[in-house]
Scaffold this active site. Structure first.
Site, PDB file in Angstrom:
ATOM      1  N   GLU A 204      -2.016   2.222 -32.429  1.00 45.09           N
ATOM      2  CA  GLU A 204      -0.998   1.610 -33.292  1.00 45.09           C
ATOM      3  C   GLU A 204      -1.455   0.279 -33.883  1.00 45.09           C
ATOM      4  OE1 GLU A 204       3.041   3.598 -31.414  1.00 45.09           O
ATOM      5  OE2 GLU A 204       2.225   1.834 -30.427  1.00 45.09           O
TER       6      GLU A 204
ATOM      7  N   ASP B  27       6.467  13.183 -33.780  1.00 42.73           N
ATOM      8  CA  ASP B  27       6.905  14.436 -33.154  1.00 42.73           C
ATOM      9  C   ASP B  27       8.423  14.503 -33.243  1.00 42.73           C
ATOM     10  OD1 ASP B  27       8.179  13.519 -30.361  1.00 42.73           O
ATOM     11  OD2 ASP B  27       6.472  12.247 -30.806  1.00 42.73           O
TER      12      ASP B  27
HETATM   13  N1  SAH Z   1      -0.290  10.341 -24.907  1.00 42.55           N
HETATM   14  C1  SAH Z   1      -0.101   9.050 -24.285  1.00 42.55           C
HETATM   15  C2  SAH Z   1       1.339   8.812 -23.887  1.00 42.55           C
HETATM   16  C3  SAH Z   1       2.215   8.582 -25.083  1.00 42.55           C
HETATM   17  S1  SAH Z   1       3.835   8.114 -24.648  1.00 42.55           S
HETATM   18  C4  SAH Z   1      -1.008   8.975 -23.050  1.00 42.55           C
HETATM   19  O1  SAH Z   1      -1.253   9.996 -22.436  1.00 42.55           O
HETATM   20  O2  SAH Z   1      -1.433   7.876 -22.722  1.00 42.55           O
HETATM   21  C5  SAH Z   1       4.575   8.064 -26.258  1.00 42.55           C
HETATM   22  C6  SAH Z   1       4.422   6.778 -27.052  1.00 42.55           C
HETATM   23  O3  SAH Z   1       4.806   7.005 -28.401  1.00 42.55           O
HETATM   24  C7  SAH Z   1       5.323   5.651 -26.588  1.00 42.55           C
HETATM   25  O4  SAH Z   1       4.712   4.404 -26.820  1.00 42.55           O
HETATM   26  C8  SAH Z   1       6.611   5.830 -27.427  1.00 42.55           C
HETATM   27  O5  SAH Z   1       7.112   4.600 -27.901  1.00 42.55           O
HETATM   28  C9  SAH Z   1       6.203   6.711 -28.611  1.00 42.55           C
HETATM   29  N2  SAH Z   1       6.860   8.036 -28.713  1.00 42.55           N
HETATM   30  C10 SAH Z   1       6.507   8.957 -29.643  1.00 42.55           C
HETATM   31  N3  SAH Z   1       7.207  10.100 -29.477  1.00 42.55           N
HETATM   32  C11 SAH Z   1       8.033   9.910 -28.418  1.00 42.55           C
HETATM   33  C12 SAH Z   1       8.972  10.749 -27.736  1.00 42.55           C
HETATM   34  N4  SAH Z   1       9.184  12.007 -28.111  1.00 42.55           N
HETATM   35  N5  SAH Z   1       9.633  10.230 -26.674  1.00 42.55           N
HETATM   36  C13 SAH Z   1       9.409   8.952 -26.283  1.00 42.55           C
HETATM   37  N6  SAH Z   1       8.524   8.137 -26.869  1.00 42.55           N
HETATM   38  C14 SAH Z   1       7.814   8.587 -27.939  1.00 42.55           C
END
Ligand code: SAH
Length: 231
Positions: free
Chosen positions: A13, A197
């Site tokens: 980001e 998503d």
């Molecule tokens: N893939 C990452 C984890 C991502 S968590 C890993 O394995 O390290 C998701 C991040 O994107 C968070 O910072 C949140 O703010 C945002 N986000 C995007 N889609 C989301 C969803 N469906 N639910 C919650 N947060 C979401």
């Protein structure tokens, strides 16, 4: 003209922001890295917090208290709740709430604790700058409530519940904690998210596929805004 904080939650980001930052100085503090630099005539401090409400609150606090930032802009990705938000679309928060904060056993509403508020509004001037950028560049920009919680939502039921309970358009994991900090410290703040998503069954897969492209959409919009912030 005071310093402007720009934060994200993950490296993806802030990378597109760092790519445009000049005269960069790296500062290690509080188990994190803060990038001080300039963007045009503006002094900015950029950092990613790591995921979730606690890390985000820590980073927002440090950006304000340690680095002296007088405005804070958040750039990142989110899961869509509203059907009219598609992957890559931008949404700005008019207010933020914590969907996982629950002391309803005592008769309080979801998202509420005594002396707090369910929904914290973002700065109107910064929102207006965003609308101006969107208009000039002919970019679709939705405004709505963003709901925050310490969970990646990948369930139709949970997403519907959050949407209904908080009238939220999108959900993510940091915005409301940044809102609590900025509100308490009287720092105007702004939360922008590009959809990665739809917080449903496919969310994990979509997130991995679209994190980078959506994070870039959000970061580029934020940089357009920074150039227009005047006081
Ligand atoms: N893939 C990452 C984890 C991502 S968590 C890993 O394995 O390290 C998701 C991040 O994107 C968070 O910072 C949140 O703010 C945002 N986000 C995007 N889609 C989301 C969803 N469906 N639910 C919650 N947060 C979401």
């Amino acid at each position: 003209m005071g310093k402007i904080a720009i934060m994200g939650a993950m490296p993806e980001e802030i990378d597109p922001l760092l790519a445009k930052l000049e005269n960069v100085k790296e500062n290690g503090y509080g188990a994190n890295i803060y990038y001080e630099g300039s963007y045009g005539s503006k002094e900015v401090v950029v950092a990613y917090s790591k995921i979730g409400k606690v890390f985000a609150a820590l980073t927002a606090t440090i950006l304000i208290e340690k680095f002296g930032c007088e405005k804070l802009l958040f750039s990142g990705v989110a899961g869509a709740i509203s059907d009219d938000l598609k992957i890559g679309d931008l949404v700005i928060a008019d207010g933020l709430c914590q969907h996982d904060l629950d002391i309803t056993a005592f008769g309080h509403p979801y998202g509420y604790v005594p002396e707090g508020e369910v929904c914290i509004p973002t700065d109107v001037n910064l929102r207006n700058i965003a609308k101006q950028v969107a208009k000039e560049k002919d970019i679709k920009l939705k405004e709505g409530v963003i709901a925050t919680g310490d969970q990646f939502v990948a369930s139709f039921e949970r997403k519907e519940w959050v949407g209904k309970t908080f009238k939220a358009s999108a959900l993510e994991m940091e915005g409301a904690s940044v809102a609590v900090v900025c509100n308490a410290l009287n720092v105007p703040f702004f939360i922008l998210r590009a959809i990665s998503d739809s917080a449903d069954m496919d969310a994990g897969f979509d997130f991995d596929a679209f994190l980078e492209s959506s994070a870039k959409v959000s970061a580029e919009f934020i940089l357009e805004m920074v150039g227009r912030i005047e006081e």
